[in-house]
Design an enzyme around this catalytic site. Structure first.
Site, short mmCIF file in Angstrom:
data_model
loop_
_atom_site.label_atom_id
_atom_site.label_comp_id
_atom_site.label_asym_id
_atom_site.label_seq_id
_atom_site.Cartn_x
_atom_site.Cartn_y
_atom_site.Cartn_z
N GLU A 147 -12.72 -6.16 -5.75
CA GLU A 147 -13.94 -5.93 -4.96
C GLU A 147 -14.65 -4.65 -5.37
OE1 GLU A 147 -10.97 -5.24 -4.10
OE2 GLU A 147 -10.90 -3.44 -2.85
N HIS B 287 -7.89 -4.28 -7.46
CA HIS B 287 -9.02 -4.32 -6.51
C HIS B 287 -10.23 -5.01 -7.13
CE1 HIS B 287 -7.83 -1.52 -3.16
NE2 HIS B 287 -6.90 -1.22 -4.06
N CYS C 296 -4.00 -6.00 -3.37
CA CYS C 296 -3.27 -4.74 -3.28
C CYS C 296 -2.46 -4.68 -1.98
CB CYS C 296 -4.23 -3.58 -3.46
SG CYS C 296 -3.40 -2.09 -4.03
N1 GLN Z 1 0.08 1.71 -1.78
C1 GLN Z 1 -0.65 1.01 -0.79
C2 GLN Z 1 0.22 0.36 0.26
O1 GLN Z 1 1.37 0.49 0.28
C3 GLN Z 1 -1.54 -0.06 -1.39
C4 GLN Z 1 -2.64 0.59 -2.17
C5 GLN Z 1 -3.92 -0.18 -2.16
O2 GLN Z 1 -4.10 -1.16 -1.42
N2 GLN Z 1 -4.84 0.27 -2.96
O3 GLN Z 1 -0.29 -0.33 1.09
#
Ligand code: GLN
Length: 186
Positions: free
Chosen positions: A169, A167, A74
């Site tokens: 994890e 995610h 992410c």
């Molecule tokens: N939107 C977040 C960002 O720009 C990422 C979201 C996340 O890691 N769950 O970092």
């Protein structure tokens, strides 16, 4: 384990379940002796600032540039992308994974959702938890797509780098971490 911000504890638990000795990285001295690195989800703009205040940006960039294996999830994927769309002004990345990441790519309406993903090489689907996830809008020629959602890559690998927009994890399904660890040089 980069532990400046975000969902790093869950990664540490997953790595621990797999028998890996996870070290939380907060200052440059923590990088000593690392065999691999995980960049967690969280907020990439906050991590961007913390990379500077911690002094970690330059030594981390050196290690990643020298081929340190990295798993990014992410926001961690955003930190690895060569190209970033909809970052905040001045937001930087390590530019180690040849993809374009579109921050918050699913927009405001559908900020967070879950989906079953077919991951290459895995028999059973993997539950993907997407939280204000980025979208991968371009992959370079050396990037292998391990999973797609609606025809778009959500998990990719390129050399020593592996990254997912979701995610892994948070589900207790440690297969992606296991894949990453299995790919590390002996
Ligand atoms: N939107 C977040 C960002 O720009 C990422 C979201 C996340 O890691 N769950 O970092």
């Amino acid at each position: 384990m980069l532990a400046l911000q975000g969902a790093f504890r869950e990664h540490v638990h997953a790595l621990g379940r797999l028998g890996a000795d996870a070290v939380e990285v907060r200052v440059p001295a923590d990088l000593e002796g690392l065999d691999a690195l995980v960049l967690p989800g969280g907020e990439s703009t906050a991590m961007d600032l913390l990379l500077d205040s911690s002094g970690l940006r330059a030594p981390l960039a050196d290690r990643i540039g020298a081929g340190l294996p990295v798993l990014g999830t992410c926001a961690g994927l955003i930190l690895l992308a060569t190209d970033l769309e909809d970052g905040v002004e001045g937001q930087r990345t390590f530019a180690a994974l040849d993809v374009t990441a579109l921050r918050n790519g699913y927009g405001r309406q559908v900020r967070s959702f879950e989906a079953d993903l077919a991951v290459a090489g895995e028999e059973a689907p993997m539950r993907g938890v997407f939280i204000r996830a980025p979208r991968i809008t371009r992959t370079g020629p050396d990037v292998e797509v391990l999973a797609e959602l609606d025809g778009e890559p959500v998990c990719v690998r390129s050399g020593p780098i592996m990254a997912a927009t979701f995610h892994p994890e948070l589900t207790g399904d440690d297969r992606l971490h296991a894949r990453f660890l299995a790919g590390l040089p002996a």
